[in-house]
Design a protein around this motif. Structure first.
Motif, PDB file in Angstrom:
ATOM      1  N   GLN A  70       0.634  -1.515   0.208  1.00 43.63           N
ATOM      2  CA  GLN A  70       0.137  -0.023   0.160  1.00 43.63           C
ATOM      3  C   GLN A  70       0.919   0.953  -0.447  1.00 43.63           C
ATOM      4  N   VAL A  71       1.562   1.594   0.759  1.00 47.47           N
ATOM      5  CA  VAL A  71       2.686   2.919   1.034  1.00 47.47           C
ATOM      6  C   VAL A  71       3.259   2.824  -0.380  1.00 47.47           C
ATOM      7  N   LYS A  85      -8.278   3.079  -2.689  1.00 46.31           N
ATOM      8  CA  LYS A  85      -7.512   2.443  -3.881  1.00 46.31           C
ATOM      9  C   LYS A  85      -6.125   1.671  -2.835  1.00 46.31           C
ATOM     10  N   ALA A  86      -6.244   1.900  -1.590  1.00 46.47           N
ATOM     11  CA  ALA A  86      -5.438   1.618  -0.225  1.00 46.47           C
ATOM     12  C   ALA A  86      -6.143   0.232  -0.065  1.00 46.47           C
ATOM     13  N   PHE A  87      -7.606   0.384   0.018  1.00 43.63           N
ATOM     14  CA  PHE A  87      -7.978  -0.769   0.341  1.00 43.63           C
ATOM     15  C   PHE A  87      -7.819  -2.356  -0.600  1.00 43.63           C
ATOM     16  N   ILE A 171      -4.981   4.077   7.291  1.00 40.62           N
ATOM     17  CA  ILE A 171      -3.440   4.501   7.767  1.00 40.62           C
ATOM     18  C   ILE A 171      -2.505   5.024   6.833  1.00 40.62           C
ATOM     19  N   VAL A 172      -2.701   4.111   5.810  1.00 36.58           N
ATOM     20  CA  VAL A 172      -1.877   4.272   4.300  1.00 36.58           C
ATOM     21  C   VAL A 172      -2.399   5.449   3.937  1.00 36.58           C
ATOM     22  N   LYS A 173      -3.985   6.371   3.966  1.00 41.10           N
ATOM     23  CA  LYS A 173      -4.514   7.152   2.964  1.00 41.10           C
ATOM     24  C   LYS A 173      -4.050   7.876   2.900  1.00 41.10           C
ATOM     25  N   LYS A 174      -3.851   9.351   2.116  1.00 38.07           N
ATOM     26  CA  LYS A 174      -3.070  10.783   1.969  1.00 38.07           C
ATOM     27  C   LYS A 174      -3.718  11.281   0.688  1.00 38.07           C
TER      28      LYS A 174
END
Length: 178
Positions: A70-71, A85-87, A171-174
């Motif tokens: 994800q990162v 998108k991260a999920f 956690i990753v979403k930005k």
């Protein structure tokens, strides 16, 4: 608009595929390492500390693999990623990993170490504590245990990956500020 074009151009499939294959190979190597160290996860008398170590080495690395993907995908998109998108990226890793771990378990139980299934069945018989129905059921399943184990591993990794992806995506979403 530029972020949307980046997301359309770059897909996480290849990255998820590579990470999932790496994790599946890691899982098989881990089985051999634990076996070499004398840690048999199906042993009912295995000390709790060794069970915890085996679980952390397996599931902890799985969590890190999803998070890493994800990162990395967020970096590919220019530092921004939506929750969806991260999920989706994390779940692709989980689905691929479940498939590959299942396939490698079939290889492990059918080719690399067929005696491992006997240890699993013997452990299950020992846990039955003399219950004739359970023992008879275990003996009937013995020939198909490799399929149940591989399919079970594939399902467990996929469902666990779904849950992990839900958490790590938050956690990753930005998202870019407006």
């Amino acid at each position: 608009m530029e972020q949307q074009l980046l997301q359309e151009e770059k897909k996480p499939n290849a990255l998820a595929f590579k990470v999932a294959i790496s994790f599946a190979v890691y899982s098989i190597v881990l089985i051999f390492i634990l076996k070499f160290l004398g840690i048999d996860s199906v042993d009912p008398d295995l000390p709790i500390a060794e069970k915890v170590i085996a679980m952390v080495l397996s599931y902890g690395v799985f969590i890190l693999a999803i998070f890493y993907t994800q990162v990395t995908y967020r970096k590919m998109l220019g530092g921004y990623i939506t929750y969806a998108k991260a999920f989706s990226t994390g779940f692709k890793v989980a689905a691929y990993a479940g498939l590959f771990v299942g396939l490698l378990f079939i290889l492990y139980y059918k080719v690399l170490d067929p005696s491992a299934l006997d240890r699993v069945a013997d452990s299950a018989i020992e846990k039955a504590n003399g219950n004739e129905q359970q023992i008879k059921g275990i003996e009937m399943m013995r020939g198909y245990m490799w399929a149940f184990t591989a399919f079970g591993a594939a399902i467990v990794y996929t469902i666990l990956g779904l849950i992990i992806s839900l958490i790590t995506a938050a956690i990753v979403k930005k998202e870019p500020s407006l």
